[in-house]
Design a protein around this motif. Structure first.
Motif, PDB file in Angstrom:
ATOM      1  N   GLU A  90       4.139  18.641 -10.573  1.00 37.02           N
ATOM      2  CA  GLU A  90       4.801  18.033  -9.421  1.00 37.02           C
ATOM      3  C   GLU A  90       5.058  19.115  -8.376  1.00 37.02           C
ATOM      4  N   LEU A  91       4.596  18.866  -7.143  1.00 35.43           N
ATOM      5  CA  LEU A  91       4.624  19.876  -6.098  1.00 35.43           C
ATOM      6  C   LEU A  91       5.990  19.939  -5.429  1.00 35.43           C
ATOM      7  N   ASN A  92       6.451  21.169  -5.219  1.00 37.71           N
ATOM      8  CA  ASN A  92       7.684  21.429  -4.470  1.00 37.71           C
ATOM      9  C   ASN A  92       7.278  21.834  -3.061  1.00 37.71           C
ATOM     10  N   LEU A  93       7.182  20.846  -2.164  1.00 33.58           N
ATOM     11  CA  LEU A  93       6.627  21.035  -0.826  1.00 33.58           C
ATOM     12  C   LEU A  93       7.724  21.263   0.206  1.00 33.58           C
ATOM     13  N   CYS A 139       6.434  26.733 -11.473  1.00 36.50           N
ATOM     14  CA  CYS A 139       7.510  26.033 -10.747  1.00 36.50           C
ATOM     15  C   CYS A 139       7.008  24.930  -9.832  1.00 36.50           C
ATOM     16  N   GLY A 140       5.731  24.931  -9.444  1.00 38.61           N
ATOM     17  CA  GLY A 140       5.195  23.883  -8.578  1.00 38.61           C
ATOM     18  C   GLY A 140       5.388  24.131  -7.093  1.00 38.61           C
ATOM     19  N   CYS A 141       5.876  25.309  -6.706  1.00 43.51           N
ATOM     20  CA  CYS A 141       6.047  25.619  -5.286  1.00 43.51           C
ATOM     21  C   CYS A 141       4.683  25.880  -4.647  1.00 43.51           C
ATOM     22  N   VAL A 142       4.538  25.450  -3.380  1.00 45.87           N
ATOM     23  CA  VAL A 142       3.258  25.533  -2.675  1.00 45.87           C
ATOM     24  C   VAL A 142       3.393  26.536  -1.538  1.00 45.87           C
ATOM     25  N   PHE A 143       2.442  27.478  -1.462  1.00 45.85           N
ATOM     26  CA  PHE A 143       2.409  28.485  -0.404  1.00 45.85           C
ATOM     27  C   PHE A 143       0.975  28.604   0.103  1.00 45.85           C
ATOM     28  N   SER A 144       0.844  29.168   1.286  1.00 49.91           N
ATOM     29  CA  SER A 144      -0.488  29.467   1.805  1.00 49.91           C
ATOM     30  C   SER A 144      -1.007  30.731   1.141  1.00 49.91           C
ATOM     31  N   GLU A 145      -2.317  30.840   1.085  1.00 52.24           N
ATOM     32  CA  GLU A 145      -2.924  32.020   0.464  1.00 52.24           C
ATOM     33  C   GLU A 145      -2.612  33.280   1.260  1.00 52.24           C
ATOM     34  N   ARG A 146      -2.450  33.144   2.563  1.00 56.91           N
ATOM     35  CA  ARG A 146      -2.113  34.288   3.393  1.00 56.91           C
ATOM     36  C   ARG A 146      -0.734  34.839   3.044  1.00 56.91           C
ATOM     37  N   ALA A 147       0.225  33.942   2.756  1.00 57.72           N
ATOM     38  CA  ALA A 147       1.570  34.395   2.405  1.00 57.72           C
ATOM     39  C   ALA A 147       1.570  35.147   1.083  1.00 57.72           C
ATOM     40  N   LEU A 148       0.795  34.681   0.107  1.00 57.83           N
ATOM     41  CA  LEU A 148       0.749  35.357  -1.186  1.00 57.83           C
ATOM     42  C   LEU A 148       0.048  36.707  -1.095  1.00 57.83           C
ATOM     43  N   GLU A 150      -0.051  38.655   1.839  1.00 54.51           N
ATOM     44  CA  GLU A 150       0.726  39.560   2.676  1.00 54.51           C
ATOM     45  C   GLU A 150       1.994  40.032   1.975  1.00 54.51           C
ATOM     46  N   ILE A 151       2.668  39.107   1.275  1.00 53.64           N
ATOM     47  CA  ILE A 151       3.911  39.452   0.582  1.00 53.64           C
ATOM     48  C   ILE A 151       3.621  39.400  -0.910  1.00 53.64           C
ATOM     49  N   LYS A 152       3.168  40.511  -1.456  1.00 57.18           N
ATOM     50  CA  LYS A 152       2.816  40.559  -2.868  1.00 57.18           C
ATOM     51  C   LYS A 152       4.082  40.721  -3.705  1.00 57.18           C
ATOM     52  N   SER A 153       4.281  39.801  -4.612  1.00 57.49           N
ATOM     53  CA  SER A 153       5.467  39.826  -5.470  1.00 57.49           C
ATOM     54  C   SER A 153       5.192  39.008  -6.716  1.00 57.49           C
ATOM     55  N   ASP A 154       5.938  39.320  -7.787  1.00 59.58           N
ATOM     56  CA  ASP A 154       5.841  38.559  -9.032  1.00 59.58           C
ATOM     57  C   ASP A 154       6.913  37.488  -9.123  1.00 59.58           C
ATOM     58  N   VAL A 155       7.678  37.297  -8.045  1.00 61.59           N
ATOM     59  CA  VAL A 155       8.763  36.315  -8.011  1.00 61.59           C
ATOM     60  C   VAL A 155       8.446  35.304  -6.921  1.00 61.59           C
ATOM     61  N   CYS A 156       8.691  34.033  -7.215  1.00 60.65           N
ATOM     62  CA  CYS A 156       8.439  32.969  -6.237  1.00 60.65           C
ATOM     63  C   CYS A 156       9.340  33.166  -5.013  1.00 60.65           C
ATOM     64  N   HIS A 157       8.769  33.010  -3.815  1.00 62.98           N
ATOM     65  CA  HIS A 157       9.522  33.210  -2.580  1.00 62.98           C
ATOM     66  C   HIS A 157      10.485  32.061  -2.289  1.00 62.98           C
ATOM     67  N   LYS A 158      10.343  30.960  -3.003  1.00 56.47           N
ATOM     68  CA  LYS A 158      11.178  29.791  -2.710  1.00 56.47           C
ATOM     69  C   LYS A 158      12.252  29.550  -3.755  1.00 56.47           C
ATOM     70  N   CYS A 159      11.878  29.587  -5.049  1.00 59.19           N
ATOM     71  CA  CYS A 159      12.848  29.282  -6.118  1.00 59.19           C
ATOM     72  C   CYS A 159      13.224  30.494  -6.954  1.00 59.19           C
ATOM     73  N   GLY A 160      12.488  31.611  -6.819  1.00 57.71           N
ATOM     74  CA  GLY A 160      12.820  32.823  -7.553  1.00 57.71           C
ATOM     75  C   GLY A 160      12.291  32.893  -8.964  1.00 57.71           C
ATOM     76  N   ALA A 161      11.395  31.989  -9.360  1.00 61.50           N
ATOM     77  CA  ALA A 161      10.828  32.003 -10.715  1.00 61.50           C
ATOM     78  C   ALA A 161       9.728  33.059 -10.809  1.00 61.50           C
ATOM     79  N   ASN A 162       9.612  33.645 -11.980  1.00 62.42           N
ATOM     80  CA  ASN A 162       8.578  34.654 -12.215  1.00 62.42           C
ATOM     81  C   ASN A 162       7.216  33.982 -12.415  1.00 62.42           C
ATOM     82  N   PHE A 163       6.165  34.632 -11.957  1.00 66.59           N
ATOM     83  CA  PHE A 163       4.813  34.108 -12.139  1.00 66.59           C
ATOM     84  C   PHE A 163       3.845  35.274 -12.210  1.00 66.59           C
ATOM     85  N   GLN A 164       2.644  34.983 -12.717  1.00 66.96           N
ATOM     86  CA  GLN A 164       1.568  35.957 -12.798  1.00 66.96           C
ATOM     87  C   GLN A 164       0.388  35.479 -11.960  1.00 66.96           C
TER      88      GLN A 164
END
Length: 301
Positions: A90-93, A139-148, A150-164
């Motif tokens: 389920e997408l978190n848009l 987590c189902g959060c949706v981002f643009s590929e450019r955002a991922l 430009e801002i490289k991180s292992d934590v979701c920018h919206k909900c703070g969940a860890n991802f690989q």
């Protein structure tokens, strides 16, 4: 050679050449993939879900497909890999503030630029197919590929969940990306099956093996000492039993003689019930008071 009316046919009317390949309009394809459900072909509306291949669906359409998997259902091949709701995300848009809703251009007197309903919460790009978007599997959060990128991180920018990096799924990717996502999906399913089997085998082994502690080296000596003390106790108890058996017989005889039957309580019975018996005061009469033929029981007075 002529036809009726003196018309002369041309070469392309008589000779059939190869058919021209119809080119699909790029804008129409983007609109169909990013604005409409891949299963029901209806307009996408919340709640929206995505499969592990990156296709977009309406959640109610997926539920109907799972409940009724008839082969003659249209566009069923696009969701053949969906077996239950665990296979979709389920997408978190993030809503687009510039989106005017379905009432944007009802008259048709101006150019409709297909304003997207959702945007990237980091960069602000519209989710209209012109820019690549990705969804996080955890987590189902949706981002643009450019955002991922430009801002490289292992934590979701919206909900703070860890991802690989393996948890990033591109939405509506090209054919090569879809094949790669299908391979990863099969690997995840196989890994889940093996993990489930290992858990079952561990549970069976824990039930079958008895919970017995290993014997220590000094346990044999302790057991021998316990056996010796137990035999000594048994011999002493035998002498005590023979001595006490004679005394117990006399005590039982005296106790049996002392036992009496408990007298029932007569106050609880009514007077009508008591008058039936000869022990009642009404039955105790003299011969002068009672006639010879009057009896209270089967016996005459």
């Amino acid at each position: 050679m002529g036809c009726d009316g003196g018309t002369i046919p041309k070469r392309h009317e008589l000779v059939k050449g190869p058919k021209k390949v119809e080119k699909v309009d790029r804008n129409a394809e983007l609109v169909a993939r990013w604005f409409y459900c891949a299963l029901s072909q209806e307009r996408l509306r919340k709640p929206i879900v995505a499969c592990e291949l990156g296709r977009l669906y309406n959640k109610d359409a997926v539920i109907e497909f799972i409940l009724d998997k008839s082969p003659d259902k249209p566009h069923a091949d696009s969701a053949a890999h969906i077996k239950n709701m665990k296979n979709v995300i389920e997408l978190n848009l993030s809503d687009n503030p510039a989106w005017a809703g379905d009432k944007g251009n009802t008259k048709g007197d101006k150019y409709d630029d297909q304003c997207a309903q959702f945007i990237c919460p980091v960069v602000g790009l519209e989710m209209n197919g012109k820019h690549r978007f990705c969804v996080l599997l955890n987590c189902g959060c949706v981002f643009s590929e450019r955002a991922l990128k430009e801002i490289k991180s292992d934590v979701c920018h919206k909900c703070g969940a860890n991802f690989q990096e393996k948890d990033i799924i591109p939405l509506n990717g090209v054919k090569e990306e879809v094949e790669e996502l299908r391979r990863k999906m099969e690997e995840r399913k196989l890994m889940a099956k093996t993990l489930k089997k290992s858990k079952k085998t561990k549970a069976v082994e824990s039930v079958s093996l008895p919970g017995q502690d290993e014997e220590s080296p000094g346990s044999s000596q302790k057991s021998n000492e316990n056996i010796g003390t137990k035999s000594h106790c048994v011999s002493s108890t035998k002498t005590k039993v023979t001595a006490s058996s004679s005394s117990s017989e006399t005590e039982t005889k005296s106790s049996l003689s002392a036992i009496k039957r408990p007298v029932p309580v007569g106050d609880r019975k009514s007077e009508a019930y008591k008058s039936i018996f000869t022990s009642h005061s009404s039955a105790k009469r003299t011969k002068d008071q009672s006639s010879n033929w009057v009896t209270h029981t089967a016996y005459y007075f």
